[in-house]
Design a protein around this motif. Structure first.
Motif: not given
Length: 733
Positions: A180-192
């Motif tokens: 989208s031209p508006g932007g992106v949402v990135n979600i970072a998972s909980k990792l070990p």
């Protein structure tokens, strides 16, 4: 729309900037609850060592509210002040403080983001960013797309399984391909993690919400080369109004192997099962935004659907890995891969309209008592494979340093869809004495087929630093996309191939006092996947471009970050329909605005985050329908403001409060005129207590239970979310 007088605008901007500069901070008290380690055999609690300014990586946990590094704006571990584009990071601690149970709640204090374009909606995390849909073509999870094709089979995420949520505003195709031209949402998972994590959390709230969650991590061997983490959620709840489930089962196991200090391999999986009804608050404009002709309103608590018919059941599974290997001081390779499977079974009664029972008498009360509702449903099965391969080269020559990133990513998505819709088929609903159930006629499908999308992108980026003051980022990308659509209704198959080159550049100056002004240009594209009926040739991909200028201020050694940005954003070549409903690639939308954001610590244990967005222009500038030109495609208020502050007393008591203001609009496409969608202000609050290993909190959103119209479109209006109250008890050991 008439612009604000210059002095009023200046005063508002200065007041907001001064207020945020005077008050924002990141927290250390929450870190104290998670930073404890107890030696085996000890009978007393160990000493606690806390560094609230520690950030292990650009994707890992942050103690407090202030993240200083991110990968969202560069795909490399980069300080935010060196990123030449607007970016916001909502940490897990901040999500906990504001009581965010989903992505929409978490983004409620983020500039340029609307979290209620369709009001209260249990089905999805609909958002818009800078006036454009932020949920299509999908969020990102750990840098890989959760792709959808604009239908109802959309991937869901779980806040409890997230370490942070990142919003990169503006076009991002050089890094992420179709977007989208508006932007992106990135979600970072909980990792070990090597540091042990042992946590049990209980929640109880309104709408019969009962939830238990757990998070466990640590080392499986004495050398710390094999780490594990398992995060899970089990929820038993109802949707507002009762009689409809809102249940979830979520589990996310992961394991990390570090055979050497240069190599890390993480295998991660996720399973989520949702069993729920469908809760929306859509109403006819007459009876919600304005009174009916006889002066009445539809009851606020009316369920216009049917709890005996409506349901939204979703199952999703994911498995993948992340690999990183550092060859030497120069070269590093990374690879991410994920396979996902999504099944959705959705049906609901929707689009309510008054039925004139006494058409001869326009002012009869019977004409505004009964609603007719359409029947809608969709069963979808989605499978996807996504991969991102990166080679990073860190080069240095004198005062010049280059961080060169070469990448190739690939995604393939297959969607099997069976969708039906009808404006009739359900019994009439008496708004004053609703009775649910009865015979509902299921119509024939208007979509029954399989669509496939494959996209391959090759990208090159160079982050150049000259001395300690100048940082230049330049990048380019070439994408090819192939889509195939097969219809079981008529046996037809449509194949379309598209390609697009996008580019990006940005310059940052890093002053010794912490100021960092920047300039940037970025582009986006999105395949249309359709043929022009006039020429029988594929439409070109739609595109976006943005010019942005901004400044950040990060006081050296402090826990504050302030930012201001102005931008000129355009979406071009999107499809519009003329008076004969023929599609034409003539659409263009222009958005210009100012955004302010601050996260700081005013004094020890006092945290405040604030944002302000001023958007004087968000209009259609080209369309095949002349009546659309000069109007907003998606409603964007001229002013949007939010402030959250919390304080932790030395005795363990903590309190917090927030305010969210959304200015008035005329709704999507401005088709509800002459009545405006009024502005609204919502209050949030938190009170809690930290004692020993326990963290207790009560969060209330929309504290006063304000009834408000979030948006309107094409004769319908969407009421906003009612008050929610959630009590949380977390035990860590």
């Amino acid at each position: 729309m008439r612009p604000l007088p210059r002095q009023r605008l200046l005063n508002a901007a200065l007041a907001t900037a001064f207020g945020t500069a005077f008050s924002l901070c990141s927290v250390s008290a929450l870190a104290q609850a998670t930073g404890q380690q107890q030696r085996a055999g000890d009978s007393t609690l160990p000493a606690i060592t806390v560094n609230a300014d520690t950030e292990e990586s650009a994707t890992g946990r942050v103690n407090g509210y202030l993240a200083k590094r991110s990968t969202a704006g560069s795909k490399t571990d980069t300080p935010i002040v060196e990123t030449p584009q607007s970016i916001s990071v909502i940490t897990a601690d901040r999500m906990d403080a504001i009581g965010a149970t989903n992505v929409k709640d978490a983004l409620g204090y983020t500039p340029g983001v609307s979290i209620a374009p369709f009001g209260a909606d249990s089905r999805y995390d609909w958002i818009s960013i800078r006036g454009f849909d932020g949920y299509a073509p999908g969020f990102y999870l750990d840098g890989l797309p959760l792709r959808n094709n604009g239908t109802w089979g959309l991937w869901k995420t779980e806040n409890y399984g997230s370490e942070r949520i990142e919003v990169l505003r503006g076009p991002t195709s050089v890094l992420y391909g179709m977007a989208s031209p508006g932007g992106v949402v990135n979600i970072a998972s909980k990792l070990p993690t090597a540091e042990p994590v042992r946590e049990i959390q209980l929640q109880y709230g309104n709408d019969a919400r009962r939830q238990v969650a757990g998070d466990f991590s640590g080392a499986l061997d004495s050398e710390g080369k094999v780490l594990y983490r398992i995060t899970g959620v089990l929820r038993d709840a109802q949707l507002p109004g009762g009689n409809s489930r809102d249940d979830r089962t979520y589990i996310a196991p992961s394991i990390t192997w570090k055979p050497s200090s240069d190599t890390t391999f993480t295998l991660l999986a996720q399973y989520q099962k949702n069993r729920a009804g469908s809760y929306t608050r859509i109403r006819p404009a007459a009876g919600s935004l304005t009174p009916t002709r006889i002066g009445t309103y539809i009851p606020e608590d009316l369920n216009a659907g049917d709890p005996n018919f409506d349901h939204f059941n979703q199952d999703q599974k994911m498995i993948g890995y992340q690999l990183e290997h550092r060859f030497n001081d120069t070269f590093t390779v990374r690879q991410k891969l994920r396979y996902g499977k999504l099944e959705v079974d959705y049906r609901a009664l929707q689009s309510p309209n008054f039925v004139p029972m006494d058409p001869a008498n326009a002012l009869s009360t019977e004409n505004y008592r009964y609603l007719n509702r359409g029947v809608f449903g969709s069963q979808e099965s989605t499978s996807s494979v996504t991969m991102d391969n990166q080679l990073q080269a860190d080069l240095r020559s004198g005062d010049w340093r280059h961080k060169v990133l070469v990448g190739l990513d690939y995604q393939r998505t297959r969607i099997d869809q069976y969708t039906y819709s009808s404006g009739f088929g359900a019994p009439l609903l008496d708004i004053y004495a609703p009775v649910y159930g009865g015979t509902i006629d299921i119509p024939q499908p208007y979509v029954n087929g399989v669509s496939r999308l494959a996209q391959t992108g090759i990208y090159l980026q160079d982050q150049i630093k000259w001395g300690d003051r100048w940082s230049l980022t330049i990048g380019g990308r070439y994408d090819t996309a192939q889509s195939t659509n097969y219809s079981r209704l008529d046996g037809s198959t449509q194949r379309i191939s598209e390609h697009k080159f996008t580019k990006r550049a940005g310059l940052v100056y890093l002053a010794p006092n912490g100021l960092a002004p920047y300039l940037s240009y970025s582009e986006s594209f999105a395949p249309i996947g359709a043929l022009d009926p006039a020429t029988r040739t594929p439409f070109k991909p739609e595109s976006g471009r943005q010019y942005e200028a901004g400044i950040r201020y990060q006081p050296p050694g402090g826990k504050s970050l302030y930012s201001a940005a102005i931008f000129d954003l355009r979406r071009k070549n999107y499809i519009t329909y003329d008076a004969t409903f023929m599609p034409k690639q003539t659409g263009e939308i222009s958005v210009r605005g100012l955004e302010l954001e601050a996260t700081t610590e005013l004094m020890p244990r006092l945290n405040l985050t604030a944002s302000y967005a001023y958007t004087p222009r968000a209009i259609v500038t080209a369309s095949s329908r002349a009546e659309e030109i000069g109007k907003q495609a998606m409603s964007v208020p001229r002013n949007r403001l939010s402030v959250w502050a919390d304080y932790r007393f030395s005795n363990g008591l903590k309190v917090g409060a927030g305010v969210r203001f959304n200015g008035s609009t005329r709704g999507d496409a401005e088709v509800v005129a002459p009545a405006k969608v009024p502005s609204y202000t919502l209050l949030d609050a938190m009170i809690g207590y930290d004692i020993d290993r326990w963290t207790l909190a009560l969060n209330l959103r929309n504290l006063t239970n304000k009834t408000y119209v979030a948006n309107c479109a094409y004769g319908y209006c969407y009421l906003g979310t009612q008050r929610t109250a959630v009590a949380t008890a977390t035990y860590r050991w």
